[in-house]
Design an enzyme around this catalytic site. Structure first.
Site, PDB file in Angstrom:
ATOM      1  N   TRP A 135       0.792  -1.223   0.000  1.00 56.17           N
ATOM      2  CA  TRP A 135       0.000   0.000   0.000  1.00 56.17           C
ATOM      3  C   TRP A 135       0.827   1.277   0.000  1.00 56.17           C
ATOM      4  O   TRP A 135       0.308   2.352  -0.241  1.00 56.17           O
ATOM      5  CB  TRP A 135      -0.903   0.020   1.247  1.00 56.17           C
ATOM      6  CG  TRP A 135      -0.160  -0.315   2.521  1.00 56.17           C
ATOM      7  CD1 TRP A 135      -0.108  -1.527   3.133  1.00 56.17           C
ATOM      8  CD2 TRP A 135       0.689   0.552   3.293  1.00 56.17           C
ATOM      9  NE1 TRP A 135       0.698  -1.477   4.248  1.00 56.17           N
ATOM     10  CE2 TRP A 135       1.197  -0.207   4.367  1.00 56.17           C
ATOM     11  CE3 TRP A 135       1.049   1.901   3.183  1.00 56.17           C
ATOM     12  CZ2 TRP A 135       2.058   0.338   5.322  1.00 56.17           C
ATOM     13  CZ3 TRP A 135       1.902   2.448   4.120  1.00 56.17           C
ATOM     14  CH2 TRP A 135       2.403   1.673   5.186  1.00 56.17           C
ATOM     15  N   ASN A 136       2.128   1.193   0.293  1.00 53.44           N
ATOM     16  CA  ASN A 136       2.857   2.437   0.584  1.00 53.44           C
ATOM     17  C   ASN A 136       3.116   3.304  -0.650  1.00 53.44           C
ATOM     18  O   ASN A 136       3.216   4.524  -0.544  1.00 53.44           O
ATOM     19  CB  ASN A 136       4.150   2.164   1.350  1.00 53.44           C
ATOM     20  CG  ASN A 136       5.080   1.216   0.634  1.00 53.44           C
ATOM     21  OD1 ASN A 136       4.679   0.451  -0.244  1.00 53.44           O
ATOM     22  ND2 ASN A 136       6.348   1.244   1.003  1.00 53.44           N
ATOM     23  N   LYS A 159      -2.758  -8.498  -7.158  1.00 53.46           N
ATOM     24  CA  LYS A 159      -3.368  -8.620  -5.840  1.00 53.46           C
ATOM     25  C   LYS A 159      -2.784  -7.479  -5.008  1.00 53.46           C
ATOM     26  O   LYS A 159      -1.647  -7.545  -4.557  1.00 53.46           O
ATOM     27  CB  LYS A 159      -3.042  -9.982  -5.207  1.00 53.46           C
ATOM     28  CG  LYS A 159      -3.866 -10.286  -3.935  1.00 53.46           C
ATOM     29  CD  LYS A 159      -3.387  -9.489  -2.756  1.00 53.46           C
ATOM     30  CE  LYS A 159      -4.159  -9.807  -1.489  1.00 53.46           C
ATOM     31  NZ  LYS A 159      -4.261  -8.650  -0.573  1.00 53.46           N
ATOM     32  N   HIS A 160      -3.556  -6.408  -4.865  1.00 54.34           N
ATOM     33  CA  HIS A 160      -3.068  -5.235  -4.154  1.00 54.34           C
ATOM     34  C   HIS A 160      -3.347  -5.375  -2.663  1.00 54.34           C
ATOM     35  O   HIS A 160      -4.107  -6.246  -2.229  1.00 54.34           O
ATOM     36  CB  HIS A 160      -3.739  -3.975  -4.703  1.00 54.34           C
ATOM     37  CG  HIS A 160      -2.842  -2.789  -4.770  1.00 54.34           C
ATOM     38  ND1 HIS A 160      -1.830  -2.565  -3.850  1.00 54.34           N
ATOM     39  CD2 HIS A 160      -2.775  -1.740  -5.639  1.00 54.34           C
ATOM     40  CE1 HIS A 160      -1.198  -1.442  -4.155  1.00 54.34           C
ATOM     41  NE2 HIS A 160      -1.749  -0.921  -5.234  1.00 54.34           N
ATOM     42  N   ALA A 161      -2.713  -4.506  -1.871  1.00 53.54           N
ATOM     43  CA  ALA A 161      -2.949  -4.489  -0.428  1.00 53.54           C
ATOM     44  C   ALA A 161      -4.415  -4.178  -0.149  1.00 53.54           C
ATOM     45  O   ALA A 161      -5.040  -3.368  -0.836  1.00 53.54           O
ATOM     46  CB  ALA A 161      -2.048  -3.455   0.233  1.00 53.54           C
ATOM     47  N   SER A 162      -4.944  -4.797   0.901  1.00 55.54           N
ATOM     48  CA  SER A 162      -6.379  -4.702   1.162  1.00 55.54           C
ATOM     49  C   SER A 162      -6.824  -3.316   1.595  1.00 55.54           C
ATOM     50  O   SER A 162      -8.014  -2.996   1.510  1.00 55.54           O
ATOM     51  CB  SER A 162      -6.775  -5.728   2.222  1.00 55.54           C
ATOM     52  OG  SER A 162      -6.081  -5.478   3.431  1.00 55.54           O
ATOM     53  N   SER A 212       6.425  -7.494   3.103  1.00 54.64           N
ATOM     54  CA  SER A 212       7.159  -7.879   4.301  1.00 54.64           C
ATOM     55  C   SER A 212       7.944  -9.161   4.083  1.00 54.64           C
ATOM     56  O   SER A 212       7.659  -9.942   3.163  1.00 54.64           O
ATOM     57  CB  SER A 212       6.180  -8.089   5.461  1.00 54.64           C
ATOM     58  OG  SER A 212       5.367  -9.241   5.220  1.00 54.64           O
ATOM     59  N   GLU A 233      10.946  -8.136  -3.364  1.00 54.97           N
ATOM     60  CA  GLU A 233      11.523  -6.922  -2.787  1.00 54.97           C
ATOM     61  C   GLU A 233      10.895  -6.787  -1.414  1.00 54.97           C
ATOM     62  O   GLU A 233       9.718  -6.476  -1.286  1.00 54.97           O
ATOM     63  CB  GLU A 233      11.223  -5.709  -3.672  1.00 54.97           C
ATOM     64  CG  GLU A 233      12.049  -4.478  -3.309  1.00 54.97           C
ATOM     65  CD  GLU A 233      11.348  -3.555  -2.330  1.00 54.97           C
ATOM     66  OE1 GLU A 233      11.632  -3.676  -1.106  1.00 54.97           O
ATOM     67  OE2 GLU A 233      10.541  -2.734  -2.758  1.00 54.97           O
ATOM     68  N   CYS A 267      10.430   0.881   2.250  1.00 57.14           N
ATOM     69  CA  CYS A 267      11.520  -0.069   2.504  1.00 57.14           C
ATOM     70  C   CYS A 267      12.874   0.604   2.356  1.00 57.14           C
ATOM     71  O   CYS A 267      13.833   0.235   3.041  1.00 57.14           O
ATOM     72  CB  CYS A 267      11.414  -1.257   1.541  1.00 57.14           C
ATOM     73  SG  CYS A 267       9.945  -2.267   1.779  1.00 57.14           S
ATOM     74  N   GLU A 365      12.774  -3.597  11.402  1.00 58.17           N
ATOM     75  CA  GLU A 365      12.509  -2.438  10.555  1.00 58.17           C
ATOM     76  C   GLU A 365      11.436  -1.563  11.186  1.00 58.17           C
ATOM     77  O   GLU A 365      10.363  -2.047  11.543  1.00 58.17           O
ATOM     78  CB  GLU A 365      12.049  -2.895   9.172  1.00 58.17           C
ATOM     79  CG  GLU A 365      11.726  -1.750   8.228  1.00 58.17           C
ATOM     80  CD  GLU A 365      11.220  -2.236   6.881  1.00 58.17           C
ATOM     81  OE1 GLU A 365      11.353  -1.476   5.903  1.00 58.17           O
ATOM     82  OE2 GLU A 365      10.690  -3.360   6.799  1.00 58.17           O
TER      83      GLU A 365
END
Length: 460
Positions: A135-136, A159-162, A212, A233, A267, A365
């Site tokens: 999502w970032n 498949k994108h972040a929810s 992650s 990545e 990241c 992190e």
């Protein structure tokens, strides 16, 4: 039916809801993607470039709308959201112009050396590629995969972040709007638990994931079981090394940007600031002052420097890391606390010194505007601290000594070294990490080749 919710992290307001795709809808999208591959291959370079440029034109025309959507959905300051869209448009045009040259293969000057009249290599697309994206950078992360993949003749399913379903839906329509064959690029509105089934589907040839480390391990394991290519990545805890010969004013200014861009949620944000003893006092004072001066507020306000973290769980993670360090003796120089009664998931720019190995912040992190300061006795000590973790994504090294610079470039264990600057991704340069930060590369010629078959050709 399961629901995806788009929630504004500045206010907690629900912006939109989307139903998850049914199994039948997922099947239809995968079938369409598979059918689009031969059409994309047959279209040829010039036609694919024409379509990619058309998609870039559409995204550019939608710039203000898309930028506002990004900021509303994940909290990025509006100027940075515009920058993300502009960078995505540039990357699309870059691959439209350069993909053919990147995938031209090579021909042996003397094929008789291998007993042939003609011999060399060519690059062919693999087929349907699944992209599992975070999502970032909800537009850029996807475009930097989609532009090279489609230009190579692959189809993509996302498949994108929810928590960024609006961005996911927009991207799922963009390339079809531009004229690409139906199914060339589509969004799967599914939860994480259904990703394995898509990876295992025989029509899917490869997977790329940005996210992650646990997500990377899971995807790599599944893809490995069915022998499919993967590019990962993953996380980073990038070092930012400052030597005495550096311009400390410039280094401190860039350090703030390197730590807090995207509200500190990248990241490749610099996270560990490793400063030589002879520069430590001067740099740390300048850095802390500049971090304290950043303006926190509504990310739609043009004057805001720091918006909210994207999720409440993300802020909770930061709170736990900082509290753990404080309880174990770290010094909080700037920030470190917030008003939990206020609206939104805000966390202030924070600088912490005295980090020791027993603190979680030493190895984990920090995905938010929290900077860790380390004092190094020498160049070798600084490099040892930089290389002490199992992450290896980006790095920055500040010095005016050419011998130091050359040594650092050779010694730092990471996918990139930026000298007297900050780690950033460019379409012209390959991007990726080593160690627990993943493997494979995105962007540049190396990135577009990841999802191609490098085929040897020999003609008698």
């Amino acid at each position: 039916m399961a629901i995806m919710r788009s929630v504004n992290p500045t206010t907690g307001e629900e912006l939109a809801t989307f139903e998850h795709d049914s199994d039948d809808v997922v099947e239809q999208k995968l079938a369409a993607a598979s059918a689009a591959v031969p059409q994309l291959k047959a279209a040829g370079w010039a036609r694919r470039a024409e379509l990619m440029n058309a998609a870039a034109d559409l995204l550019e025309a939608d710039l203000e709308q898309v930028a506002a959507m990004i900021t509303d959905e994940m909290g990025k300051p509006i100027a940075q959201s515009r920058g993300e869209v502009t960078k995505s448009v540039y990357a699309m045009r870059y691959y439209a112009e350069n993909a053919e040259a990147f995938l031209s293969g090579r021909t042996l000057d003397d094929p008789s050396a291998v007993g042939a009249t003609r011999a060399g290599t060519r690059f062919d697309p693999l087929g349907v590629v699944l992209a599992v994206m975070p999502w970032n950078y909800p537009i850029w992360q996807v475009v930097r995969f989609a532009a090279p993949a489609l230009m190579a003749g692959n189809a993509g399913v996302l498949k994108h972040a929810s928590n960024v379903p609006q961005a996911a839906v927009y991207l799922g329509r963009l390339f079809t709007r531009a004229g690409f064959p139906e199914g060339s690029f589509s969004t799967l509105l599914i939860g994480a638990g259904r990703v394995e089934g898509v990876i295992r589907d025989p029509r899917v040839s490869a997977v790329t994931l940005t996210g992650s480390e646990p997500a990377g391990r899971s995807v790599a394991s599944i893809a490995g079981d069915v022998l499919k290519k993967v590019v990962l990545e993953l996380g980073g805890s990038d070092p930012f090394i400052v030597m005495p010969s550096a311009d400390l004013d410039a280094a401190a200014e860039m350090a703030v940007k390197a730590r807090t861009t995207n509200n500190g949620q990248a990241c490749i944000n610099a996270k560990r600031f490793i400063v030589h003893t002879d520069a430590y006092a001067g740099f740390s004072e300048k850095f802390a002052q500049k971090m304290a001066q950043l303006r926190i507020g509504d990310p739609q306000d043009e004057s805001t420097d720091i918006g909210p973290l994207a999720t409440s769980s993300g802020r909770n993670d930061i709170v736990e890391l900082v509290d753990d360090a404080r309880e174990k003796g770290a010094s909080i120089i700037v920030g470190g606390s917030f008003d939990d009664s206020a609206d939104g998931w805000f966390y202030p720019p924070t600088v912490i010194a005295g980090i020791t190995p027993e603190m979680r912040l030493f190895e984990e992190e920090a995905f938010g505007p929290v900077a860790s300061l380390y004092e190094a006795a020498s160049l070798e000590d600084a490099l040892a601290i930089a290389n002490s973790l199992d992450f290896g994504l980006g790095s920055a090294f500040w010095s005016s000594d050419e011998a130091e610079i050359d040594h650092a470039i050779k010694t730092i264990e990471s996918g990139a070294v930026f000298v007297n600057g900050m780690t950033i991704s460019y379409p012209e340069l390959p991007f990726g990490g080593i160690k627990r930060s993943g493997y494979g590369r995105e962007l540049s010629a190396e990135g577009i080749r990841e999802f191609c078959n490098l085929k040897t050709v020999w003609v008698a």
